[in-house]
Design an enzyme around this catalytic site. Sequence first.
Site, PDB file in Angstrom:
ATOM      1  N   ILE A 640       0.650  -1.261  -0.085  1.00 41.75           N
ATOM      2  CA  ILE A 640      -0.106   0.123   0.027  1.00 41.75           C
ATOM      3  C   ILE A 640       0.760   1.197   0.099  1.00 41.75           C
ATOM      4  O   ILE A 640       1.797   1.548   0.853  1.00 41.75           O
ATOM      5  CB  ILE A 640      -0.711   0.129   1.141  1.00 41.75           C
ATOM      6  CG1 ILE A 640      -1.911  -1.276   1.117  1.00 41.75           C
ATOM      7  CG2 ILE A 640      -1.833   1.329   1.250  1.00 41.75           C
ATOM      8  CD1 ILE A 640      -2.875  -1.191  -0.004  1.00 41.75           C
ATOM      9  N   ASN A 642      -0.283   4.383  -0.250  1.00 48.56           N
ATOM     10  CA  ASN A 642      -0.859   5.600   0.544  1.00 48.56           C
ATOM     11  C   ASN A 642      -2.120   5.053   1.041  1.00 48.56           C
ATOM     12  O   ASN A 642      -3.032   4.757   0.613  1.00 48.56           O
ATOM     13  CB  ASN A 642      -1.007   6.559  -0.313  1.00 48.56           C
ATOM     14  CG  ASN A 642      -1.540   7.985   0.657  1.00 48.56           C
ATOM     15  OD1 ASN A 642      -2.428   7.954   1.369  1.00 48.56           O
ATOM     16  ND2 ASN A 642      -1.045   9.170   0.113  1.00 48.56           N
ATOM     17  N   PRO A 643      -1.956   4.705   2.384  1.00 46.15           N
ATOM     18  CA  PRO A 643      -3.360   4.354   2.948  1.00 46.15           C
ATOM     19  C   PRO A 643      -4.521   5.320   2.916  1.00 46.15           C
ATOM     20  O   PRO A 643      -5.846   4.761   2.971  1.00 46.15           O
ATOM     21  CB  PRO A 643      -2.826   4.001   4.525  1.00 46.15           C
ATOM     22  CG  PRO A 643      -1.576   3.893   4.682  1.00 46.15           C
ATOM     23  CD  PRO A 643      -1.156   4.877   3.519  1.00 46.15           C
ATOM     24  N   GLN A 649     -10.357   4.627  -2.450  1.00 51.10           N
ATOM     25  CA  GLN A 649     -10.695   3.724  -3.259  1.00 51.10           C
ATOM     26  C   GLN A 649     -11.802   2.700  -2.638  1.00 51.10           C
ATOM     27  O   GLN A 649     -12.712   2.431  -3.369  1.00 51.10           O
ATOM     28  CB  GLN A 649      -9.447   3.153  -3.864  1.00 51.10           C
ATOM     29  CG  GLN A 649      -8.752   4.086  -4.676  1.00 51.10           C
ATOM     30  CD  GLN A 649      -9.444   4.391  -5.957  1.00 51.10           C
ATOM     31  OE1 GLN A 649      -9.534   3.513  -7.099  1.00 51.10           O
ATOM     32  NE2 GLN A 649     -10.081   5.531  -6.037  1.00 51.10           N
ATOM     33  N   GLU A 716     -10.136  -1.582  -8.864  1.00 47.81           N
ATOM     34  CA  GLU A 716     -11.268  -2.940  -9.347  1.00 47.81           C
ATOM     35  C   GLU A 716     -11.523  -3.790  -7.990  1.00 47.81           C
ATOM     36  O   GLU A 716     -12.550  -3.858  -8.102  1.00 47.81           O
ATOM     37  CB  GLU A 716     -10.651  -3.279 -10.363  1.00 47.81           C
ATOM     38  CG  GLU A 716     -10.046  -2.626 -11.641  1.00 47.81           C
ATOM     39  CD  GLU A 716     -10.933  -1.821 -12.390  1.00 47.81           C
ATOM     40  OE1 GLU A 716     -12.098  -1.960 -12.138  1.00 47.81           O
ATOM     41  OE2 GLU A 716     -10.650  -1.044 -13.391  1.00 47.81           O
TER      42      GLU A 716
END
Length: 749
Positions: A640, A642-643, A649, A716
């Site tokens: 990850i 950027n958390p 998202q 997605e």
Amino acid sequence: MSPQPQAAVGAPLTRVDGRLKVTGQAKYAADLPDARTTSRGGTPIIDGVVHAVVVDSTIARGRITGIDTRAADALPGVLGVISHLDRPALAYRDNPGAWLDPFVGERLHVFQDDRVRFFGQPVAVVVARTLEAAQHAADLVKVSYDAEQPVTDMTASGVPENDPLPQQNYTRGDPEEALASAEVRVEGTYRLVRNHHNAMEPHATVARWDGAKLTVWDKTQWVLGARDELAAVFGIPPEDVRVLSPFVGGAFGNALRTWPHTTIAALAARQIRRPVKLVLTREQLYYGVGYRPAYEYGLRLGSTRSGRVTAADHRIRAETSRYENYAEGAMVPGQMLYATPHVRQAYRTVPLDVNTPTFMRGPGYSTAAFAIESAMDELAHELGIDPVELRLRNEPQEDPSNGLPFSTRRLRECLRTGARAFGWRRRDPRPRSRRDGDWLIGMGMAGGVYDTLRMRSEARVRLDAEGTALVQASTSDMGPGTYTSMTQLAADALGLTMRTVRFELGDSTFPAAPPHGGSQTMAGVGSAVQDGCDKLRRQAIELAVQDQRSPLYGADADSVVVRGGRMHVSGNPSRGETYRQLLARNGRTHLETRGTFTPSADDRYSMYAYSAVFAEVAVDRRLGLVRMRRMLGVYDVGRIINPKLADSQALGAMVGGIGQALLEHTVTDHRDGRIVNANLADYLVPVNADVPDLKAVYLDGEDRHADPIGVKGLGEIVKVGVAPAIANAVFNATGRRVRDLPITSETLL
């Protein structure tokens, strides 16, 4: 080699372009021209822009017999009306560079003949000095037709199907025999209606010709794709087309393709000899661009009484247009999500008098997940096995579709982590067993999978004498925070602070990048940025250790790290100097290099991202109203970057999944092909009152088989599994198994 310090990557940093967006300084295609704004690539301000409005067909099938433009032409300010009667011949060459092209057939040729192929097809365009004049004139254009009866309902009897493509039939084992001998069988047909993207930003294009060269400011997720398509349509070299798209206000997949309105804007600009601005109305977004197609998904599962799934038979039908055959990856989850030895799949498209569907978040996979994960829930109920446990019992050791080992597959951990965090053990498997006053309470869950897509990418990296860096790639940012995540990667790789790095995108003259879709941007462009920045940092270090005037002279280059723009020997911070000092002493204005990423052509691993989604709903026992109470998603998506961006998202996809499950429904009048709810008043999407407590958890880890930076793609997978988790929760609450989306109060009464 000493590891480069990591300060930005992994931190929940705020978007670098956030202030521009909330203050209105970020300019989208429809905002142009603007006297204060030029493109980041240095394109001049657009002068003398006029406005175009598309005239749409009012039939779905037939021929145009006449176009009366006299009243429109007489209106003050009108510069022209263009239609097929003007015969504006366009080349419409093949475009072999189309990305993983699922569009078999020939795209719509605007204004090239008198045929009408779908309701809302562009049949003319009015150009005027003002938007108001263009709108008024478009209303005055009278089009007459020889209409034919359209076919727009894929469920109607006797509607033919397209012949299957080779990849649309799949069999392993003997599924018919396995189903016949199965101890337990479940069977159902799951129906999903058409969904439209409905991003806040409408599609818009500004087009300007300078001699034979075309510049287009466009809402697009792929500036290189738009460049190549416009070059093919107009029969000009790609280098004579420049596409700019620095900001995209949401797209969810429908800006991955260049639609007719972009061609119309460029055509009008050429015909009128003025820059032309064309913005689709909200209603036109239901006809002028694509959508998630409607599906009918029949599924039979066979199982042992102990819960081992032995056979699966998938029968898939999806709508498409007559002039193109759009097919997406709806078959993959049924081949590899669970360890099923006997599988048969048949995917058929149904050609209708409609415009062509396209990618929509989680294309194919989210559709298949609704059927598969609903059927797994039905099987769990039939067997009396916990739905989480049933999935754990059917975890494969390797990819069942090809025998390859998984690069990472942590679905088992997603399931267990999610069950623990959500309090799944409190779920009563008996439907209608939990109540809160008049509300029936239910919990449901679903698994999910999405392909780890990777494509070749490039990035340009420049370090200036002031100690600042510029990184460029022709990718897009439709919302996931590409500007920010790429800046984070570059800052750490170069050893700079975030504020001294600028990342630029959305210009077809920048280094090549793949489409900004399919969850591939971070893997491809991010890896190219990492490569370019690593090369440039190494270039600066090599220059320093070979410079007799440098404090680093003679040092082992592998021992040098950079922090805050200062190179120093690892473990000896006092021995070093800044980039700025190095470049000034050597008389360099800048250092520059290009990064690349090319995925291996010899993949030895099966690469996917995975999810487990848990949902709790409340259903009014008298009215059948469904209310979301909470939702949790757990994801195996590698590293990850950027958390905070990841949460944006994941939570956004959960909201989209709520819409898909409970609200979104495109309604077509099959008498004439008109979409009757082509607006945001009647096409329902979730609002704040519909959204409950949402939470996302990301398993710590990375996938270095997939790419050098260890990511698997996030945008997605976070949509896959949301709708079936909600549907399964509704069953647990009510005892009603709903196989059609959206789930409305009528279906529960």
